[in-house]
Design an enzyme around this catalytic site. Structure first.
Site, mmCIF file in Angstrom:
data_model
loop_
_atom_site.group_PDB
_atom_site.id
_atom_site.type_symbol
_atom_site.label_atom_id
_atom_site.label_comp_id
_atom_site.label_asym_id
_atom_site.label_seq_id
_atom_site.Cartn_x
_atom_site.Cartn_y
_atom_site.Cartn_z
ATOM 1 N N HIS A 125 0.556 -1.374 -0.277
ATOM 2 C CA HIS A 125 0.203 -0.413 -0.082
ATOM 3 C C HIS A 125 0.873 0.983 0.097
ATOM 4 C CE1 HIS A 125 -4.051 2.582 1.313
ATOM 5 N NE2 HIS A 125 -2.821 3.263 1.795
ATOM 6 N N GLU A 126 2.117 1.363 0.791
ATOM 7 C CA GLU A 126 2.898 2.412 0.903
ATOM 8 C C GLU A 126 3.053 2.894 -0.193
ATOM 9 O OE1 GLU A 126 1.651 4.112 2.737
ATOM 10 O OE2 GLU A 126 0.697 3.543 4.694
ATOM 11 N N HIS A 129 1.615 5.056 -2.647
ATOM 12 C CA HIS A 129 1.635 6.329 -2.522
ATOM 13 C C HIS A 129 3.203 6.589 -2.652
ATOM 14 C CE1 HIS A 129 -2.198 6.300 -0.465
ATOM 15 N NE2 HIS A 129 -1.522 6.082 0.820
ATOM 16 N N HIS A 135 -5.810 7.498 -1.906
ATOM 17 C CA HIS A 135 -6.710 6.062 -1.687
ATOM 18 C C HIS A 135 -7.856 5.995 -2.416
ATOM 19 C CE1 HIS A 135 -5.068 7.467 2.897
ATOM 20 N NE2 HIS A 135 -4.151 6.209 2.135
#
Lengths: 198, 135
Positions: A125-126, A129, A135
């Site tokens: 997930h990170e 980013h 998101h």
């Protein structure tokens, strides 16, 4: 999928990215391998490559575990709550809450222990980013903001893939499946094994 | 704490109902059923939560009250929209269940701009300054 305001991304001349771990964390090879696997999820669907380096000061992406207030204005809050955060391109900063019970391997889904957090799930997930994704409201997507305790989600969904490919294009060897595909650019490990194969 | 596997979690944390490690957000469950116009001790912390994740415009002088005011209701509606919940503007059980979940520390709405679900409706444009982004 969403982007950060201004749609920041890694520039064309910085698509072969290096990453390094905060030396003070003294992470084991087993832990580092979790991040390697997480990076491969994204490199499988884009032209981006990720290579570990020992040079923390010059790495494009820096990864560290921190507790509480660690100087970036976004203090961590102990067990659960906020698990990690990462900055948009081209900052490269990836911070994880050192107070979590990070599970490095094994089937976290077989546990009802609410404080167990699957490390690779959060890492994938990170990294999204770090590459420029914000998101997503798609619950199955990697970029959905919350994680249910005791869950593991490490495979990119269509929403994630469409988002990242709109930023960087597709990996020439990506065949529409999230299953990693062997490429001529695959890096061999020191023992000669290919890290990932079709 | 890096654990080689699930069995390595400290025993004192292994009980599913253990409270010693409960995150601060768990306290928000006491607001179940709370709605606009009410005043509840601690609602200011919920506003701070929404501020942290971009649902209430950040202001250096933010001094949140314990009132369930319009600002909180608008933030709540945007949050519910983003997380595919029923947009009630109230702190119903499903919304609170989502709020207390562990999550990424990055904001859902950055600099007043949301590209999550809440940007797809003009109903919530009063939260910050939303801009529609076409994909």
């Amino acid at each position: 999928y969403t982007f950060f305001p201004g749609t920041p991304r890694w520039p064309v001349n910085r698509r072969d990215l290096t990453y390094a771990f905060l030396p003070g964390n003294e992470l084991t090879d087993e832990v580092k391998a979790v991040f390697t696997s997480a990076f491969q999820k994204w490199s499988a669907v884009t032209p981006l490559t990720f290579t570990e380096t020992d040079s923390y000061s010059t790495a494009d992406i820096t990864i560290g575990f921190y507790s509480g207030d660690h100087g970036d204005g976004e203090p961590f809050d102990g067990v659960l709550g906020t698990l990690a955060h990462a900055f948009s391109p081209t900052s490269g900063r990836f911070h994880l809450d050192a107070d979590e019970n990070w599970v490095v391997s094994g089937d976290v889904t077989r546990s009802s222990i609410p404080s167990a957090v699957d490390l690779e799930t959060v890492a994938v997930h990170e990294i999204g980013h770090l590459l420029g994704l914000g998101h997503s409201s798609v619950e199955d997507a990697i970029m959905y903001p919350t994680i249910t305790s005791g869950t593991r989600k490490v495979e990119l969904e269509d929403d994630d893939i469409q988002g990242i490919q709109s930023l960087y294009g597709s990996n020439p060897n990506y065949n529409g499946s999230t299953t990693p595909t062997a490429t001529t650019g695959d890096r061999e490990s020191s023992d000669g094994e290919i890290p990932y194969l079709a | 704490t890096l654990l080689p596997n699930i069995t390595a979690i400290p025993p004192w944390q292994q009980h599913p109902n253990a409270t010693s490690f409960a995150a601060a957000w768990d306290a928000f469950t006491k607001f179940a059923g709370c709605h606009s116009g009410e005043t509840r001790d601690g609602l200011s912390k919920l506003k701070q939560y929404f501020s942290n994740f971009g649902y209430i415009p950040n202001s250096p002088s933010s001094n949140f009250t314990d009132d369930f005011d319009d600002e909180l209701e608008k933030a709540l509606k945007a949050y519910q929209q983003n997380f595919n919940l029923n947009v009630t503007g109230q702190l119903d059980d499903r919304t609170l269940e989502q709020i207390v979940r562990p999550r990424c520390g990055n904001a859902d709405i950055v600099n007043g701009t949301s590209s999550m679900n809440s940007s797809k409706s003009s109903s919530f444009q009063t939260v910050g300054h939303f801009h529609t982004t076409g994909h």
